[in-house]
Design a protein around this motif. Structure first.
Motif, PDB file in Angstrom:
ATOM      1  N   LYS A  76      26.687   7.048 -20.901  1.00 40.19           N
ATOM      2  CA  LYS A  76      25.946   8.171 -21.464  1.00 40.19           C
ATOM      3  C   LYS A  76      25.479   9.103 -20.351  1.00 40.19           C
ATOM      4  O   LYS A  76      25.605  10.309 -20.443  1.00 40.19           O
ATOM      5  CB  LYS A  76      24.751   7.674 -22.274  1.00 40.19           C
ATOM      6  N   LEU A  77      24.947   8.539 -19.277  1.00 36.77           N
ATOM      7  CA  LEU A  77      24.508   9.365 -18.157  1.00 36.77           C
ATOM      8  C   LEU A  77      25.679  10.113 -17.537  1.00 36.77           C
ATOM      9  O   LEU A  77      25.594  11.295 -17.253  1.00 36.77           O
ATOM     10  CB  LEU A  77      23.811   8.514 -17.094  1.00 36.77           C
ATOM     11  N   LYS A  78      26.806   9.429 -17.338  1.00 38.16           N
ATOM     12  CA  LYS A  78      27.953  10.059 -16.683  1.00 38.16           C
ATOM     13  C   LYS A  78      28.539  11.163 -17.552  1.00 38.16           C
ATOM     14  O   LYS A  78      28.927  12.210 -17.065  1.00 38.16           O
ATOM     15  CB  LYS A  78      29.018   9.015 -16.338  1.00 38.16           C
ATOM     16  N   SER A  79      28.587  10.953 -18.883  1.00 33.45           N
ATOM     17  CA  SER A  79      29.195  11.959 -19.750  1.00 33.45           C
ATOM     18  C   SER A  79      28.373  13.244 -19.777  1.00 33.45           C
ATOM     19  O   SER A  79      28.888  14.299 -20.088  1.00 33.45           O
ATOM     20  CB  SER A  79      29.371  11.412 -21.170  1.00 33.45           C
ATOM     21  N   SER A  80      27.103  13.150 -19.447  1.00 34.35           N
ATOM     22  CA  SER A  80      26.263  14.342 -19.473  1.00 34.35           C
ATOM     23  C   SER A  80      25.915  14.819 -18.062  1.00 34.35           C
ATOM     24  O   SER A  80      24.951  15.532 -17.866  1.00 34.35           O
ATOM     25  CB  SER A  80      24.981  14.056 -20.266  1.00 34.35           C
ATOM     26  N   LEU A  81      26.699  14.433 -17.090  1.00 31.79           N
ATOM     27  CA  LEU A  81      26.459  14.773 -15.697  1.00 31.79           C
ATOM     28  C   LEU A  81      26.424  16.281 -15.501  1.00 31.79           C
ATOM     29  O   LEU A  81      27.250  17.015 -16.031  1.00 31.79           O
ATOM     30  CB  LEU A  81      27.578  14.163 -14.845  1.00 31.79           C
ATOM     31  N   LYS A  82      25.436  16.751 -14.729  1.00 26.50           N
ATOM     32  CA  LYS A  82      25.340  18.168 -14.391  1.00 26.50           C
ATOM     33  C   LYS A  82      25.377  18.310 -12.877  1.00 26.50           C
ATOM     34  O   LYS A  82      24.790  17.516 -12.158  1.00 26.50           O
ATOM     35  CB  LYS A  82      24.065  18.775 -14.957  1.00 26.50           C
ATOM     36  N   LEU A  83      26.089  19.332 -12.428  1.00 26.80           N
ATOM     37  CA  LEU A  83      26.287  19.608 -11.009  1.00 26.80           C
ATOM     38  C   LEU A  83      25.660  20.956 -10.681  1.00 26.80           C
ATOM     39  O   LEU A  83      26.039  21.979 -11.255  1.00 26.80           O
ATOM     40  CB  LEU A  83      27.785  19.625 -10.689  1.00 26.80           C
ATOM     41  N   LEU A  84      24.696  20.962  -9.778  1.00 26.95           N
ATOM     42  CA  LEU A  84      24.056  22.191  -9.320  1.00 26.95           C
ATOM     43  C   LEU A  84      24.468  22.420  -7.873  1.00 26.95           C
ATOM     44  O   LEU A  84      24.268  21.547  -7.023  1.00 26.95           O
ATOM     45  CB  LEU A  84      22.535  22.093  -9.426  1.00 26.95           C
ATOM     46  N   ILE A  85      25.053  23.578  -7.611  1.00 29.03           N
ATOM     47  CA  ILE A  85      25.605  23.886  -6.299  1.00 29.03           C
ATOM     48  C   ILE A  85      24.822  25.037  -5.678  1.00 29.03           C
ATOM     49  O   ILE A  85      24.716  26.117  -6.262  1.00 29.03           O
ATOM     50  CB  ILE A  85      27.086  24.311  -6.407  1.00 29.03           C
ATOM     51  N   GLY A  86      24.266  24.818  -4.500  1.00 28.45           N
ATOM     52  CA  GLY A  86      23.600  25.875  -3.757  1.00 28.45           C
ATOM     53  C   GLY A  86      24.527  26.382  -2.670  1.00 28.45           C
ATOM     54  O   GLY A  86      25.105  25.594  -1.928  1.00 28.45           O
ATOM     55  N   PHE A  87      24.689  27.692  -2.594  1.00 28.13           N
ATOM     56  CA  PHE A  87      25.581  28.290  -1.602  1.00 28.13           C
ATOM     57  C   PHE A  87      24.854  28.590  -0.303  1.00 28.13           C
ATOM     58  O   PHE A  87      23.700  29.001  -0.290  1.00 28.13           O
ATOM     59  CB  PHE A  87      26.150  29.600  -2.127  1.00 28.13           C
ATOM     60  N   GLY A  88      25.590  28.434   0.795  1.00 29.90           N
ATOM     61  CA  GLY A  88      25.101  28.776   2.118  1.00 29.90           C
ATOM     62  C   GLY A  88      26.170  28.493   3.144  1.00 29.90           C
ATOM     63  O   GLY A  88      27.293  28.113   2.805  1.00 29.90           O
TER      64      GLY A  88
ATOM     65  N   SER B  89      33.914  27.692  -0.326  1.00 32.83           N
ATOM     66  CA  SER B  89      33.100  26.773  -1.121  1.00 32.83           C
ATOM     67  C   SER B  89      33.834  26.224  -2.337  1.00 32.83           C
ATOM     68  O   SER B  89      33.534  25.130  -2.810  1.00 32.83           O
ATOM     69  CB  SER B  89      31.822  27.463  -1.585  1.00 32.83           C
ATOM     70  N   GLY B  90      34.789  26.968  -2.843  1.00 35.33           N
ATOM     71  CA  GLY B  90      35.519  26.549  -4.047  1.00 35.33           C
ATOM     72  C   GLY B  90      36.258  25.234  -3.881  1.00 35.33           C
ATOM     73  O   GLY B  90      36.394  24.466  -4.836  1.00 35.33           O
ATOM     74  N   GLU B  91      36.749  24.961  -2.674  1.00 36.09           N
ATOM     75  CA  GLU B  91      37.478  23.713  -2.431  1.00 36.09           C
ATOM     76  C   GLU B  91      36.574  22.512  -2.690  1.00 36.09           C
ATOM     77  O   GLU B  91      36.963  21.556  -3.367  1.00 36.09           O
ATOM     78  CB  GLU B  91      37.995  23.678  -0.997  1.00 36.09           C
ATOM     79  N   CYS B  92      35.379  22.555  -2.160  1.00 31.44           N
ATOM     80  CA  CYS B  92      34.406  21.476  -2.326  1.00 31.44           C
ATOM     81  C   CYS B  92      34.004  21.344  -3.790  1.00 31.44           C
ATOM     82  O   CYS B  92      33.984  20.247  -4.356  1.00 31.44           O
ATOM     83  CB  CYS B  92      33.196  21.739  -1.444  1.00 31.44           C
ATOM     84  N   VAL B  93      33.697  22.473  -4.427  1.00 31.46           N
ATOM     85  CA  VAL B  93      33.282  22.460  -5.833  1.00 31.46           C
ATOM     86  C   VAL B  93      34.385  21.892  -6.709  1.00 31.46           C
ATOM     87  O   VAL B  93      34.137  21.033  -7.566  1.00 31.46           O
ATOM     88  CB  VAL B  93      32.869  23.879  -6.290  1.00 31.46           C
ATOM     89  N   ARG B  94      35.611  22.352  -6.517  1.00 29.14           N
ATOM     90  CA  ARG B  94      36.750  21.855  -7.307  1.00 29.14           C
ATOM     91  C   ARG B  94      36.883  20.346  -7.172  1.00 29.14           C
ATOM     92  O   ARG B  94      37.062  19.635  -8.172  1.00 29.14           O
ATOM     93  CB  ARG B  94      38.040  22.533  -6.842  1.00 29.14           C
ATOM     94  N   ASP B  95      36.771  19.830  -5.957  1.00 32.65           N
ATOM     95  CA  ASP B  95      36.926  18.398  -5.745  1.00 32.65           C
ATOM     96  C   ASP B  95      35.817  17.601  -6.434  1.00 32.65           C
ATOM     97  O   ASP B  95      36.077  16.546  -7.010  1.00 32.65           O
ATOM     98  CB  ASP B  95      36.973  18.080  -4.245  1.00 32.65           C
ATOM     99  N   PHE B  96      34.587  18.100  -6.401  1.00 33.05           N
ATOM    100  CA  PHE B  96      33.483  17.426  -7.104  1.00 33.05           C
ATOM    101  C   PHE B  96      33.708  17.460  -8.614  1.00 33.05           C
ATOM    102  O   PHE B  96      33.542  16.458  -9.302  1.00 33.05           O
ATOM    103  CB  PHE B  96      32.134  18.063  -6.749  1.00 33.05           C
ATOM    104  N   VAL B  97      34.073  18.617  -9.145  1.00 35.14           N
ATOM    105  CA  VAL B  97      34.309  18.765 -10.588  1.00 35.14           C
ATOM    106  C   VAL B  97      35.418  17.818 -11.039  1.00 35.14           C
ATOM    107  O   VAL B  97      35.273  17.114 -12.046  1.00 35.14           O
ATOM    108  CB  VAL B  97      34.647  20.238 -10.931  1.00 35.14           C
ATOM    109  N   ASN B  98      36.499  17.777 -10.289  1.00 30.97           N
ATOM    110  CA  ASN B  98      37.632  16.914 -10.669  1.00 30.97           C
ATOM    111  C   ASN B  98      37.300  15.434 -10.521  1.00 30.97           C
ATOM    112  O   ASN B  98      37.657  14.627 -11.385  1.00 30.97           O
ATOM    113  CB  ASN B  98      38.871  17.260  -9.840  1.00 30.97           C
ATOM    114  N   TYR B  99      36.649  15.050  -9.458  1.00 35.06           N
ATOM    115  CA  TYR B  99      36.342  13.637  -9.203  1.00 35.06           C
ATOM    116  C   TYR B  99      35.432  13.065 -10.282  1.00 35.06           C
ATOM    117  O   TYR B  99      35.651  11.968 -10.783  1.00 35.06           O
ATOM    118  CB  TYR B  99      35.704  13.487  -7.820  1.00 35.06           C
ATOM    119  N   TRP B 100      34.383  13.814 -10.638  1.00 36.84           N
ATOM    120  CA  TRP B 100      33.433  13.319 -11.634  1.00 36.84           C
ATOM    121  C   TRP B 100      33.750  13.812 -13.045  1.00 36.84           C
ATOM    122  O   TRP B 100      32.983  13.567 -13.961  1.00 36.84           O
ATOM    123  CB  TRP B 100      32.000  13.689 -11.233  1.00 36.84           C
ATOM    124  N   LYS B 101      34.854  14.552 -13.192  1.00 40.59           N
ATOM    125  CA  LYS B 101      35.280  15.066 -14.494  1.00 40.59           C
ATOM    126  C   LYS B 101      34.130  15.803 -15.216  1.00 40.59           C
ATOM    127  O   LYS B 101      33.815  15.522 -16.370  1.00 40.59           O
ATOM    128  CB  LYS B 101      35.838  13.938 -15.362  1.00 40.59           C
TER     129      LYS B 101
END
Length: 187
Positions: free
Chosen positions: A9-21, A81-93
């Motif tokens: 349940k926790l994993k299915s509702s996972l939220k990713l917040l990305i701060g740019f810098g 930054s997109g490379e890192c974000v894409r990999d996180f999104v794909n890994y954790w679906k």
């Protein structure tokens, strides 16, 4: 509920917040690193520490009101930054509607912010790279105003450090932003 079902349940509702810098001491407290400052402040309010690295990003995990979250600072420099974000999104679906990109915006006055569910990059190279890497503009973002100065080229303006007066303004908005972000996490 079993531990396995609870974790699912926790994993299915996972939220990713990305701060740019941009990584590196020379970029700390610059206008372009406002996304890092916002996500650092949120992590501090949630008592989370930056201890993990994966996919060229520094991240921490936590739970807020039974919502599992990942806070991420890509260490690839802004324009990649997109490379890192894409990999996180794909890994954790993570569904794209469950990610939130937080970044500086020249078109907004200092001390203001604007949420958008989707849209173009607006000329921000970090957002442009995420759009390229994810193959879509359909992801939420929170633009935080840094203002602009007509006498200074934008590329020089974003890499300048905030003045003392601006730092006071940023401290005020961090409280409001944190409340807003916690609301977004919990919706």
């Amino acid at each position: 509920m079993s531990q396995k079902n609870h974790n699912q349940k926790l994993k299915s509702s996972l939220k990713l917040l990305i701060g740019f810098g941009n990584p590196g001491r020379e970029y700390q407290k610059t206008r372009h690193n406002l996304g890092f400052q916002v996500i650092d402040y949120l992590a501090k309010q949630l008592n989370l520490s930056w201890q993990k690295e994966k996919f060229k990003g520094l991240y921490t995990t936590g739970v807020y009101h039974q919502q599992k979250i990942i806070l991420l600072k890509p260490l690839t420099y802004m324009n990649n930054s997109g490379e890192c974000v894409r990999d996180f999104v794909n890994y954790w679906k993570i569904p794209l509607e469950n990610i939130l990109v937080i970044y500086d915006d020249l078109s907004l006055p200092l001390g203001s912010f604007r949420y958008r569910q989707q849209g173009s990059s607006g000329g921000h190279n970090g957002v442009k790279n995420i759009i390229e890497c994810l193959g879509t503009q359909k992801f939420p973002r929170l633009k935080v105003g840094i203002g602009s100065n007509e006498k200074i080229l934008w590329k020089d303006w974003v890499l300048q450090k905030f003045s003392e007066a601006e730092i006071k303004e940023i401290k005020k908005i961090l409280l409001e932003l944190t409340d807003w972000l916690l609301g977004w996490i919990g919706y």
